[in-house]
Design a protein around this motif. Sequence first.
Motif, PDB file in Angstrom:
ATOM      1  N   MET A   1     -19.996  -1.188   1.104  1.00 27.75           N
ATOM      2  CA  MET A   1     -20.879  -1.152  -0.038  1.00 27.75           C
ATOM      3  C   MET A   1     -20.855  -2.508  -0.741  1.00 27.75           C
ATOM      4  O   MET A   1     -19.797  -3.057  -0.985  1.00 27.75           O
ATOM      5  N   THR A   2     -21.992  -3.034  -1.076  1.00 33.80           N
ATOM      6  CA  THR A   2     -22.092  -4.319  -1.752  1.00 33.80           C
ATOM      7  C   THR A   2     -22.009  -4.129  -3.269  1.00 33.80           C
ATOM      8  O   THR A   2     -22.672  -3.255  -3.815  1.00 33.80           O
ATOM      9  N   PRO A   3     -21.192  -4.939  -3.959  1.00 24.93           N
ATOM     10  CA  PRO A   3     -21.136  -4.844  -5.429  1.00 24.93           C
ATOM     11  C   PRO A   3     -22.507  -5.069  -6.058  1.00 24.93           C
ATOM     12  O   PRO A   3     -23.315  -5.850  -5.565  1.00 24.93           O
ATOM     13  N   ASP A   4     -22.750  -4.363  -7.155  1.00 23.73           N
ATOM     14  CA  ASP A   4     -24.030  -4.408  -7.850  1.00 23.73           C
ATOM     15  C   ASP A   4     -23.947  -5.362  -9.051  1.00 23.73           C
ATOM     16  O   ASP A   4     -23.202  -5.105 -10.000  1.00 23.73           O
ATOM     17  N   ILE A  57     -16.014  -1.436   2.045  1.00 21.39           N
ATOM     18  CA  ILE A  57     -16.223  -2.138   0.789  1.00 21.39           C
ATOM     19  C   ILE A  57     -16.374  -3.629   1.008  1.00 21.39           C
ATOM     20  O   ILE A  57     -15.955  -4.168   2.031  1.00 21.39           O
ATOM     21  N   GLY A 105     -17.855   2.151 -10.528  1.00 20.45           N
ATOM     22  CA  GLY A 105     -17.895   1.963  -9.079  1.00 20.45           C
ATOM     23  C   GLY A 105     -17.330   0.642  -8.591  1.00 20.45           C
ATOM     24  O   GLY A 105     -17.419   0.328  -7.408  1.00 20.45           O
ATOM     25  N   HIS A 106     -16.757  -0.151  -9.469  1.00 15.66           N
ATOM     26  CA  HIS A 106     -16.251  -1.470  -9.120  1.00 15.66           C
ATOM     27  C   HIS A 106     -14.837  -1.671  -9.661  1.00 15.66           C
ATOM     28  O   HIS A 106     -14.414  -0.962 -10.571  1.00 15.66           O
ATOM     29  N   THR A 142     -14.848  -5.975  -6.521  1.00 12.68           N
ATOM     30  CA  THR A 142     -14.964  -5.245  -5.271  1.00 12.68           C
ATOM     31  C   THR A 142     -15.478  -3.855  -5.600  1.00 12.68           C
ATOM     32  O   THR A 142     -15.380  -3.409  -6.747  1.00 12.68           O
ATOM     33  N   THR A 143     -16.053  -3.189  -4.617  1.00  6.20           N
ATOM     34  CA  THR A 143     -16.499  -1.817  -4.859  1.00  6.20           C
ATOM     35  C   THR A 143     -15.336  -0.870  -4.647  1.00  6.20           C
ATOM     36  O   THR A 143     -14.362  -1.189  -3.967  1.00  6.20           O
ATOM     37  N   GLN A 144     -15.428   0.284  -5.273  1.00  4.00           N
ATOM     38  CA  GLN A 144     -14.358   1.289  -5.127  1.00  4.00           C
ATOM     39  C   GLN A 144     -14.890   2.508  -4.416  1.00  4.00           C
ATOM     40  O   GLN A 144     -16.020   2.844  -4.492  1.00  4.00           O
TER      41      GLN A 144
END
Length: 144
Positions: A1-4, A57, A105-106, A142-144
């Motif tokens: 998943m890419t960080p937003d 992630i 989410g991060h 980073t995403t979690q």
Amino acid sequence: MTPDRATVTAWLIDLLKSAPGSFRVGDGVAPEGGYPYAVVHSIDGGGFTGPGLGAQIADATFVYQVDSVGQTRAQAEKLASRMRNAVAGRLASGQYAVAANNPTGHKVLDRVPDGVSGAAVVEGTPPHEVFTVSERFAISVTTQ
């Protein structure tokens, strides 16, 4: 998943608003009201580190510019110092001076200055001049 980035930007603005002193912070534009105030800009820089094979992630570093604006040089410089402390200030223990929950989410990995602090720049002519101190910060997540 890419960080937003939008999520991280909103988190940074909330972090600055919650810093001791409760300053007004605009998202790309000056907030309503008088001086002093800060404006957060998403700017070029940083980058992404994709997930390894089998990992879900990814990490990202987003770069921001925070403009601290005041009616006097001292006002702009004092606000810039407070913004710097809110984003990247550390206690002797190594913890951040202004603690913050992670963005939804991060997980924030690091928040550091990105380059040298800017000097106050005056714009306008007396008695309508304003002073701006611009500083850049890199937020690694980073995403979690």
